[in-house]
Design a protein around this motif. Structure first.
Motif, PDB file in Angstrom:
ATOM      1  N   ALA A1340      48.316 -12.887 -18.666  1.00 13.97           N
ATOM      2  CA  ALA A1340      47.494 -11.731 -19.028  1.00 13.97           C
ATOM      3  C   ALA A1340      46.039 -11.987 -18.677  1.00 13.97           C
ATOM      4  O   ALA A1340      45.336 -11.106 -18.156  1.00 13.97           O
ATOM      5  N   LEU A1341      45.587 -13.190 -18.976  1.00 10.77           N
ATOM      6  CA  LEU A1341      44.203 -13.529 -18.651  1.00 10.77           C
ATOM      7  C   LEU A1341      43.967 -13.416 -17.147  1.00 10.77           C
ATOM      8  O   LEU A1341      42.950 -12.862 -16.691  1.00 10.77           O
ATOM      9  N   GLU A1342      44.911 -13.952 -16.382  1.00  5.29           N
ATOM     10  CA  GLU A1342      44.777 -13.881 -14.928  1.00  5.29           C
ATOM     11  C   GLU A1342      44.813 -12.439 -14.446  1.00  5.29           C
ATOM     12  O   GLU A1342      44.072 -12.045 -13.533  1.00  5.29           O
ATOM     13  N   SER A1343      45.678 -11.643 -15.051  1.00  9.68           N
ATOM     14  CA  SER A1343      45.795 -10.236 -14.652  1.00  9.68           C
ATOM     15  C   SER A1343      44.488  -9.505 -14.909  1.00  9.68           C
ATOM     16  O   SER A1343      43.995  -8.764 -14.055  1.00  9.68           O
ATOM     17  N   GLU A1350      38.606  -7.958  -8.572  1.00 14.72           N
ATOM     18  CA  GLU A1350      38.861  -7.038  -7.453  1.00 14.72           C
ATOM     19  C   GLU A1350      37.745  -6.010  -7.295  1.00 14.72           C
ATOM     20  O   GLU A1350      37.458  -5.536  -6.196  1.00 14.72           O
ATOM     21  N   LYS A1351      37.138  -5.666  -8.424  1.00 14.89           N
ATOM     22  CA  LYS A1351      36.116  -4.607  -8.389  1.00 14.89           C
ATOM     23  C   LYS A1351      34.768  -5.131  -7.910  1.00 14.89           C
ATOM     24  O   LYS A1351      33.828  -4.366  -7.725  1.00 14.89           O
ATOM     25  N   ILE A1352      34.665  -6.466  -7.780  1.00 17.04           N
ATOM     26  CA  ILE A1352      33.400  -7.039  -7.313  1.00 17.04           C
ATOM     27  C   ILE A1352      33.375  -6.952  -5.780  1.00 17.04           C
ATOM     28  O   ILE A1352      34.273  -7.456  -5.102  1.00 17.04           O
ATOM     29  N   ASP A1353      32.366  -6.296  -5.241  1.00 20.29           N
ATOM     30  CA  ASP A1353      32.262  -6.109  -3.779  1.00 20.29           C
ATOM     31  C   ASP A1353      31.974  -7.432  -3.078  1.00 20.29           C
ATOM     32  O   ASP A1353      31.252  -8.289  -3.608  1.00 20.29           O
ATOM     33  N   THR A1357      39.610 -11.594  -0.138  1.00 19.57           N
ATOM     34  CA  THR A1357      40.877 -11.407  -0.851  1.00 19.57           C
ATOM     35  C   THR A1357      41.519 -12.736  -1.204  1.00 19.57           C
ATOM     36  O   THR A1357      42.041 -12.911  -2.319  1.00 19.57           O
ATOM     37  N   GLU A1358      41.465 -13.710  -0.264  1.00 17.75           N
ATOM     38  CA  GLU A1358      42.131 -14.992  -0.527  1.00 17.75           C
ATOM     39  C   GLU A1358      41.419 -15.778  -1.629  1.00 17.75           C
ATOM     40  O   GLU A1358      42.015 -16.634  -2.289  1.00 17.75           O
ATOM     41  N   MET A1359      40.102 -15.477  -1.865  1.00 13.36           N
ATOM     42  CA  MET A1359      39.361 -16.182  -2.918  1.00 13.36           C
ATOM     43  C   MET A1359      39.586 -15.572  -4.294  1.00 13.36           C
ATOM     44  O   MET A1359      39.460 -16.249  -5.306  1.00 13.36           O
ATOM     45  N   GLN A1360      39.881 -14.272  -4.341  1.00 13.26           N
ATOM     46  CA  GLN A1360      39.967 -13.562  -5.634  1.00 13.26           C
ATOM     47  C   GLN A1360      40.993 -14.202  -6.559  1.00 13.26           C
ATOM     48  O   GLN A1360      40.751 -14.410  -7.753  1.00 13.26           O
ATOM     49  N   SER A1361      42.128 -14.540  -6.013  1.00 10.18           N
ATOM     50  CA  SER A1361      43.196 -15.130  -6.828  1.00 10.18           C
ATOM     51  C   SER A1361      42.756 -16.452  -7.436  1.00 10.18           C
ATOM     52  O   SER A1361      42.968 -16.718  -8.622  1.00 10.18           O
ATOM     53  N   SER A1362      42.106 -17.305  -6.645  1.00  9.40           N
ATOM     54  CA  SER A1362      41.664 -18.616  -7.136  1.00  9.40           C
ATOM     55  C   SER A1362      40.632 -18.462  -8.238  1.00  9.40           C
ATOM     56  O   SER A1362      40.669 -19.150  -9.264  1.00  9.40           O
ATOM     57  N   ILE A1363      39.688 -17.561  -8.030  1.00  8.43           N
ATOM     58  CA  ILE A1363      38.633 -17.334  -9.033  1.00  8.43           C
ATOM     59  C   ILE A1363      39.259 -16.844 -10.341  1.00  8.43           C
ATOM     60  O   ILE A1363      38.928 -17.323 -11.424  1.00  8.43           O
ATOM     61  N   ALA A1364      40.160 -15.870 -10.229  1.00 13.27           N
ATOM     62  CA  ALA A1364      40.814 -15.312 -11.425  1.00 13.27           C
ATOM     63  C   ALA A1364      41.558 -16.400 -12.178  1.00 13.27           C
ATOM     64  O   ALA A1364      41.497 -16.489 -13.417  1.00 13.27           O
ATOM     65  N   GLN A1365      42.267 -17.244 -11.450  1.00 17.20           N
ATOM     66  CA  GLN A1365      43.019 -18.321 -12.105  1.00 17.20           C
ATOM     67  C   GLN A1365      42.089 -19.311 -12.794  1.00 17.20           C
ATOM     68  O   GLN A1365      42.371 -19.791 -13.899  1.00 17.20           O
TER      69      GLN A1365
END
Length: 1665
Positions: A1340-1343, A1350-1353, A1357-1365
């Motif tokens: 849930a936290l990752e979601s 995603e909303k940050i301009d 894309t490949e970095m977003q997942s790592s940052i979220a995690q």
């Protein structure tokens, strides 16, 4: 003004009369014997005269001692003893009451006088100046002033001649003497006195006695919390103007804030006395001051309700510690005063007995062996002595000690007490005296009241009567049901039979507040609002006749109210109110306190009243039973019942007392009372016709006995006391045999066959109403049928009934269903209690359905009876002294059938009302006051057994499945599902026990009902096969149980239990059905427009539906940026399920930021419900919340708009807000929510709808319809929707569904607030479905973080997942560390979803900040590079220019070299010239330095000369025409003056010709022309004085030491001025002369410098050229 003048004259006349009488009495003292003289004058006069003559006689004795008569004091001592014996003999004779009081008082004072003289003899005092004599209060008559004075130590007071009447005096002990010294010294030093000490040490009375000795009035004021600085200030104002004393009793009961201001008031008065002012400024006005005023305070340190005095107040009062006095001395003196001869020995025995009682008897709150008890008993002994003068004194005292102490001794202490008396008075048998006439009247009264003439009962009545003759305040103490009230009523009836016309006023002091009891001053308006007790006492005291007048205070003791009665209960007998009114207790008035204990009473209270203790063993249960049997008409019935009670009741009571446990504490008397009530209901002419055989009576008696003794027994999972009782009964009681199957509680008596029959035969056939909420569905079981049977019997007989059981066992539903059937003959008023319910709130609710009848009578409308249904009886707050305020009002009603109007303070007689109560012993206070409990017949409502539960829910499910035509295979599995649900429930109660943290882990019938309520949502298209039923049951069980669990490990444990249970009961089912995911059912599984309860097939589909709904919501409302991760979607489905359920109220528990409100709003939108929230503003209070809820009720109930009332803990500024919410959840009906006009409007609207539905439109029905519509969704009629088209069918469906109000509470679990609220407001947990929001899991936290990232301009894309995690990982790490931190440091660090979102926001902000910084740096770099390029191109241009210029420069260099050669030649010539110029310049520089030095020296010398010139001019300034003329008038001036004038003549001599004649004569001639002389001096040529003149002046005058202006000034100021002028002129001339000598070098130097300066440039120019 005339009235004031008359009163002033009256006061003056009083003082004059008393003064005259004392003067006459003192003069006539020796004219006749003392015992005759006593009767010639009033008591106050004789007492003062006696004290004056005592002082005189002792003075004479001291004079005789000094004359040599050594036995003078001893002779006087013998005379004193003789006088005392005469007085004692007089007391034994016939005297009027007034004369007896006078002689007893003189006797008390004489004993002290005797002891003082004896002490003087023992200390061999021979001088009247000894401290032992000076420290006594010594009255003396001053013939010269015709005044009485009182001396003590170095203080003297004038007697005030205030008429004080014939009053008693305290025994004077050494402690009293010490107190007198302290208080009189404090007055002497213009201070105030503060006696402090425990109760009964004589603080107030000693102050009063000192005032009486000084002939001054002492007003006692009982201080209370109601007094403020203004009311106390008004008292001080009165005291100051009248000059009397004020004694403020229990001063430290006043609040500290008030005492701080009082200190200023007291100091103002003391300062005015100290400054001997006649008038002074006080409280805004100038008032008169009489210096005799005295302010005294008494303190009981350390008692309940007492405060510490502020330091500024302590400094004004001189403290005096009052300790427990010498009881034996006091006892001896009082015995003497009462006429006892052998006083000393009797006093020793008396005090020995009380000391032994204090040490050996048990410690009881009501035992008092102190001074007040001693005093009252000695008064009794004196009256007994006078009643039979021939009886030996020992017998009299023993009789008094025994008979007047026995009433308060508890049963276990009686043998010890009697043994002590036997030891102190050996071989002394004194029979108890009985008033035969009184006993006969008491027996008559007992008969009239239909009571039993038990010896112990008669004894208590007579003891009460005897106690009332000596004490005006009496405590009747005893447990509930011991007969206290009947003792009072019997004596009252006896007085009535004796034609004494007694009056009785009763009041429960805890049923009202202290302000309502005694009255209060409105703090703003200063308007006085009278109190109940003060009004009652004022009315009784105004009645003149001497009949007994009782004020019966029947309620718990607590210091907050009873301490305000201290001055009423002691010898002052005055009620002092905060309004400064004083109401006296007349001689015929008595205060009777009917109480069960004195736990909260202070010693100050206990010592002030007489006590009668009613032991439980004094009467027992037998008299009550006998009185009840006497009410039965048939003789044979009475005989049979007497035998049956003796046969069964003692054994049953013994069994209950020793081996069994009731669900709540029930008194033995109460059980017997319940038995009689049940027999009243059962022994009807139909059941037991006249002359029935004994067996018939016995079978009904046994049936009643089983339920009376066993109906309240406790039963839980561990032990079944009902079963234990049943086994004991069948084993021991074989007179009437029960069937062998089951327990004795399984049977009732068939009225036709008179045999035991199973309750199951009375169970009605179950018919379930379509769409009825399960909360309103009652499926009768064996137990409920039994309880219903007894409730019906007792209610129809008007008996109070109480059902006791844990939450959710169906108490409220059972009672509601039962009373709903009584609607034709009864009116029902439901009163749900909560923590904040007060007696005032309760009284308003109780009075609402009543109407006024004739006089002060109130009753329900018409001939109907009113049933008050009290739910959660034990929920209100228990105060600090153990009282529940609403219970006191109920008890007053049950005991006396009335209460009081709180505004008009008049009695309201309440008729045709009765009570049914329910309580949960596990919530609120575990038990209630036994004095209230005893009125009720108590029945335990235990959790139904497995068979009963199976019956209930099988009936419900079968009815639903059959009505909706489910398949046969589905109907067939119903029984197994019910068994599995019951088994799971039992495992939940065993595995998840409530704790302080898990306070809500309480699983009851509500939870089981909620499971089956969810199954009832299902339609045939949802459940086609048995596995569908199992899947739905798994889901509902998860929702009901798992959703309220607060830890992940608990949820895992639950699912393990759930799977184990499912596998056990559904073995044939494939396991994949049990583990099928997702396990979610909702009403929008097929889309928002398809309201059918179906399973969710996939998370993806659910996400799509909820996303569409969220977009639609955002179009219509304020935008919510929700991330619909899996847990959020689950919570939406859970909340939606709750909202769709009837009475679907939710409690969402989670930390801040969990999304409770947002998810609730979306769920409400899915259910087509509006959301209402209150808007807090400044000063938003309960009235505002009421108006908001009222508007909401109108919106839902009248306008038919379904609404969710969303309330968070941030919207609870006052915990009392939850009172209204608790009522909304519990019953939906909030008392006094609408005014009468609004209620009428609602009812008229509802009436139209009810008529449209063909229902009865009574006022009650209309209101219930309105409340039901608000609470739940109801179908009022069946429609065949298939007959319509789709659109018409939907419209018809909507028209037949009512709107509903859902309450959703969003609370945080942090801290203990939620637990406290659940305890105070049980409906918060019991009336809601709990959905516990757990910490968001990593997915849930990752979601959420991924959604936000995603909303940050500009993020790849490949970095977003790592940052979220990483963000999720960081949050989880902090959570883990917080747990360790809590374990090691015992401090909490809360990390919530809100902090997680703030972390993402922080990342976004930091990212934007860093991006901005990078952009700025990039722009700066680009600008730098561009500048470099521009610079390079400019450099190339410059290089080309430089090449051209280099060629030009080369040519110029050649020209320059030629020029240099030429210049070199000329330079050599120039160097020669320059050498000459340099030598010249050096010479000029040396000359310039010399000139500068001389010039500086000249300026310094000039600066020195100038002051002399200024001084000379200053000397001239003092000379003028007049003072020079005055100087000329001197005929023969002093020599120095002549020398001064001579020096002036020398200076003024023309051309330096020194005159020969410089005498005074010549000087006078010079001064003749004053103006010319002045002009000559002013214009004197001081720069050109001849040297000869200078020489003469210096040699002849200046060398004279007397030629000094200061010296000359002593002779003449004018001459001094001339002298100063001469000296300064000479000094100036010398300074000028020095400059003159140096002048030539200066001028020469200047010229030379000029020349040099002029010549130097020419040289320089030449060199330059």
């Amino acid at each position: 003004m005339k009235a004031e003048c008359w009163l002033r004259n009256l006061e003056e006349s009083m003082r004059t009369t008393v003064q005259h009488e004392i003067m006459e009495a003192v003069a006539a003292y020796e004219e006749k014997p003392r015992d005759q003289w006593l009767f010639d004058y009033p008591a106050q006069v004789t007492l003062t005269g006696t004290q004056i003559w005592w002082t005189t006689d002792v003075g004479i004795a001291f004079e005789r001692l000094e004359e040599g008569f050594e036995t003078a004091l001893k002779d006087y001592s013998k005379k004193q003893i003789a006088q005392l014996n005469v007085l004692i003999n007089m007391l034994l004779g016939e005297l009027t009451h007034g004369d007896r009081q006078k002689i007893m008082t003189i006797c008390t004072i004489d004993v002290h006088a005797r002891d003082v003289v004896a002490k003087l003899i023992a200390q061999k005092v021979t001088n009247s100046q000894a401290f032992a004599w000076l420290s006594q209060l010594r009255h003396r008559w001053d013939d010269s002033h015709r005044q009485c004075f009182i001396n003590i130590c170095d203080a003297q007071f004038q007697y005030s001649y205030e008429y004080l009447g014939n009053t008693s005096r305290l025994v004077i002990t050494p402690l009293t003497d010490r107190c007198y010294i302290t208080l009189t010294q404090s007055l002497h030093l213009t201070m105030s006195g503060a006696p402090s000490g425990p109760a009964g040490t004589g603080k107030t009375e000693t102050t009063k006695d000192l005032g009486r000795s000084l002939g001054i009035m002492v007003y006692v004021f009982n201080c209370s919390e109601q007094m403020d600085y203004k009311s106390i200030g008004n008292i001080y104002k009165g005291l100051a103007q009248t000059g009397v004393w004020g004694c403020f009793d229990e001063f430290n009961r006043i609040s500290v804030e008030v005492l701080s201001v009082v200190a200023v008031q007291v100091k103002t008065i003391q300062d005015a006395i100290r400054n001997k002012k006649k008038r002074f400024y006080f409280l805004g006005e100038v008032i008169e001051l009489k210096p005799s005023v005295g302010i005294f305070i008494t303190l009981n340190p350390g008692y309940a309700g007492r405060a510490e005095l502020p330091e500024n107040l302590k400094a004004l009062f001189r403290p005096c510690a009052m300790v427990i006095p010498d009881f034996e001395l006091i006892c001896e003196i009082m015995l003497v005063a009462e006429g006892f001869i052998d006083a000393r020995q009797l006093a020793r025995k008396f005090i020995s007995l009380y000391t032994l009682c204090r040490e050996l008897l048990s410690k009881q709150d009501h035992y008092d062996w102190g001074l007040r008890a001693i005093k009252s008993l000695l008064v009794v002994a004196g009256s007994l002595k006078r009643g039979d003068q021939n009886r030996p004194e020992e017998q009299v005292l023993m009789h008094a000690l025994r008979d007047f102490n026995l009433p308060k001794i508890v049963t276990n202490d009686v043998p010890i007490f009697l043994g002590l008396i036997g030891d102190l008075f050996p071989s002394l048998e004194v029979p108890q005296t009985k008033d035969i006439n009184l006993e006969q009247m008491v027996r008559q009264s007992i008969s009239e009241l239909h009571l039993q003439p038990e010896d112990n009962f008669i004894l208590k009545v007579t003891q009460l009567e005897e106690l009332l003759t000596v004490r005006h305040s009496v405590f009747v103490v005893g447990g509930a049901g011991t007969g206290k009230s009947q003792i009072l009523r019997t004596l009252h009836r006896t007085y009535a039979n004796m034609k004494l016309k007694p009056m009785w006023c009763d009041i429960n002091p805890k049923a009202v507040t202290t302000d309502e009891l005694f009255g209060f001053l409105h703090p703003a308006t200063r308007e006085w609002k009278d109190g109940l007790f003060s009004t009652m006492m004022r009315e009784l005291s105004s009645i003149a006749h001497a009949s007994p007048k009782w004020i019966v205070l029947d309620g718990d003791i607590d210091p907050m109210w009873i301490e305000s009665l201290n001055t009423v209960m002691d010898d002052n007998k005055v009620l002092t109110l905060a309004s400064n009114e004083r109401i006296s207790l007349s001689t015929s008035m008595r205060l009777l306190f009917e109480i069960s204990h004195l736990h909260a009473a202070t010693p100050a209270t206990v010592s002030r009243a007489g006590i009668i203790y009613v032991n439980p063993q004094d009467l027992g249960w037998s008299p009550y039973v006998t009185s009840w049997i006497d009410t039965r008409k048939a003789q044979s019935e009475r005989a049979n019942l007497t035998i049956l009670f003796d046969k069964y009741v003692p054994f049953c009571l013994e069994q209950v007392r020793c081996n069994l446990k009731t669900i709540t504490r029930v008194l033995e008397n109460s059980i017997v009372q319940t038995l009689c009530s049940l027999l009243d209901c059962l022994l009807t002419p139909e059941n037991t016709p006249p002359d029935s055989p004994r067996d018939i009576y016995e079978i009904y008696f046994v049936f009643a006995c089983v339920w009376a003794f066993g109906g309240a027994l406790f039963q839980d999972q561990l032990i079944d006391y009902r079963g234990k009782f049943s086994r004991w009964w069948t084993k021991e009681m074989r007179g009437i045999k029960f069937p062998s199957q089951g327990t004795v509680f399984d049977y009732y008596i068939d009225s036709d066959t008179k045999k035991f029959t199973l309750w199951t035969e009375k169970i009605p056939k179950f018919e379930m109403e379509p769409d009825a909420p399960l909360q309103d569905v009652l499926v009768h079981t064996q137990e409920t049928v039994g309880l219903k049977y007894f409730i019906d019997l007792l209610v129809r007989k008007g008996k109070p009934v109480m059902l006791v059981g844990n939450a959710g066992v169906g108490k409220t539903l059972l009672v509601s269903e039962e009373v709903s059937k009584l609607i034709e003959d009864y009116i029902i008023t439901k009163v749900p209690f909560n923590y904040y319910t007060t007696s005032a709130m309760l009284q308003r609710v109780l009075e609402k359905p009543l109407e006024k009848k004739a006089g002060r009578n109130y009753a329900p409308v018409g001939t109907k009876r009113l049933i008050y249904f009290i739910d959660d009886l034990n929920m209100p707050e228990v105060d600090a002294y153990g009282t529940v305020q609403p219970h006191t009002l109920m008890r007053q009603h049950l005991d006396y059938s009335h209460w009081y109007d709180r505004q008009k303070l008049v009695l309201k007689e309440i008729h045709n009302c009765q009570y049914i109560a329910c309580m949960n012993p596990a919530a609120g206070s575990s038990s209630i006051n036994m004095r209230l409990q005893r009125h009720f017949s108590v029945f335990a409502v235990n959790f139904p057994g497995a068979d009963a539960l199976a019956t209930i829910y099988s009936n419900i499910l079968n009815a639903h499945f059959q009505e909706h035509s489910f398949t046969h295979s589905v109907i067939k599995i119903v029984h197994t599902v019910v068994q599995a649900a019951i088994c799971l429930h039992q495992k939940m109660t065993q595995n998840f026990l409530p704790t302080a943290i898990r306070f809500h882990y309480i699983f009851n019938l509500r939870d089981l009902s909620n499971i089956f309520q969810g199954i009832l949502f299902a339609t045939p298209d949802c459940i086609r096969l048995p596995p569908d039923v199992i899947h739905l049951w798994l889901h509902e069980s998860s929702r009901v149980y798992a959703d309220k669990l607060m830890e992940e490990k608990d949820i895992e444990h639950f699912y393990k239990i759930l799977m184990d249970t499912a596998k056990r009961y559904f073995e044939v089912i494939d396991e994949h059905i049990l583990t099928q995911k997702p396990l979610i059912y909702c009403h929008f599984a097929q889309g928002v427009g398809e309201p059918r309860y179906l399973p969710v097939t996939s998370w993806k589909k659910l996400h799509r539906i909820l996303t569409d709904a969220l977009e639609h919501y955002n179009e219509l409302h304020a935008v919510m940026n929700l991330v619909l991760f899996k847990e959020a979607m689950q919570h939406i489905c859970r909340i939606s399920r709750i909202l769709e359920a009837p009475r679907g109220n939710a409690l969402l528990v989670g930390v801040g930021g969990s999304g409770k409100q947002s998810l609730c709003r979306l769920a409400a939108f899915l259910s087509s419900l509006e959301v209402f929230q209150i808007i807090l503003r400044k000063n938003y209070g309960i009235p505002d919340l009421r108006s908001d809820i009222a508007a909401l009720y109108i919106k839902v109930g009248v306008k038919n708009i379904g609404t969710v009332f969303l309330h968070t803990d941030a919207q609870i500024p006052d915990e009392r807000f939850l009172v209204l919410i608790n009522d909304m959840l519990a019953s939906g009906d909030i008392p006094d929510l609408f005014n009468d006009d609004e209620v009428d409007s609602i009812i008229s609207t509802m009436r139209m709808e009810l008529r449209g539905l063909g229902l009865l439109d009574t006022r009650e029905n209309c209101w219930h319809f309105f409340i039901d519509r608000i609470r739940q969704q109801l179908k009022y009629q069946k429609c065949d929707y298939a007959a319509f088209g789709h659109t018409e069918g939907m419209a018809a469906m909507e028209s037949n569904f009512a709107a509903k109000l859902n309450i959703v509470l969003c609370f945080s679990p942090v801290g203990f607030v939620l637990r406290t609220r659940a305890r105070k407001f049980p409906a918060v947990v019991n009336g809601t479905a709990i959905d516990w929001f757990h910490p968001w899991p990593q997915t849930a936290l990752e979601s959420v973080s991924h959604s936000s990232i995603e909303k940050i301009d500009g993020l790849e894309t490949e970095m977003q997942s790592s940052i979220a995690q990483f963000i999720a990982y960081a949050h989880i790490c902090v959570n883990d560390v917080s747990v360790k931190y809590q374990q090691s440091e015992k401090h909490y660090n809360y990390t919530t979803p809100k902090s997680f979102l703030e972390q993402i926001k922080l990342y976004e902000n930091l990212l934007n900040k860093k991006r901005k910084e990078l952009t700025q740096k990039k722009e700066r770099l680009e600008n730098g590079l561009q500048k470099l390029q521009t610079t390079a191109s400019q450099v190339d241009v410059l290089k080309a220019k430089l090449a051209i210029q280099e060629m030009e420069l080369h040519q110029r260099n050649k020209d320059a070299e030629a020029l240099i050669t030429k210049v070199g030649q000329q330079t050599e010539k120039l160097n020669q010239e320059k050498a000459i110029a340099d030598a010249e310049e050096q010479r000029v520089t040396a000359i310039r330095a010399e000139v500068s030095k001389q010039q500086q020296q000249s300026e310094e010398d000039l600066a020195k000369a100038e002051p002399a010139l200024c001084a000379a001019n200053a000397a001239l300034n003092i000379l003028n025409r007049s003072n020079l003329t005055e100087l000329r008038t001197f005929s023969n001036p002093p020599a120095i003056v002549t020398n001064v004038t001579a020096a002036v003549q020398v200076l003024l001599a023309p051309n330096g010709k020194i005159p020969k004649d410089r005498s005074w004569k010549t000087a006078k001639m010079l001064l003749t022309k004053v103006d010319d002389f002045l002009q000559a001096i002013v214009n004197f040529d001081k720069e050109h004085i001849p040297e000869a003149t200078i020489k003469v002046i210096k040699e002849e005058y200046l060398e004279d030491p007397e030629f000094n202006p200061e010296f000359v000034r002593t002779k003449s100021s004018v001459a001094a001025g001339l002298c100063a002028w001469v000296i300064n002129i000479i000094q100036f001339h010398e300074g000028l002369n020095f400059l003159g000598n140096d002048g030539c070098p200066i001028s020469v130097g200047s010229g030379t410098q000029g020349n040099i300066t002029a010549s130097s440039p020419s040289r320089s120019h030449q060199a330059a050229d």
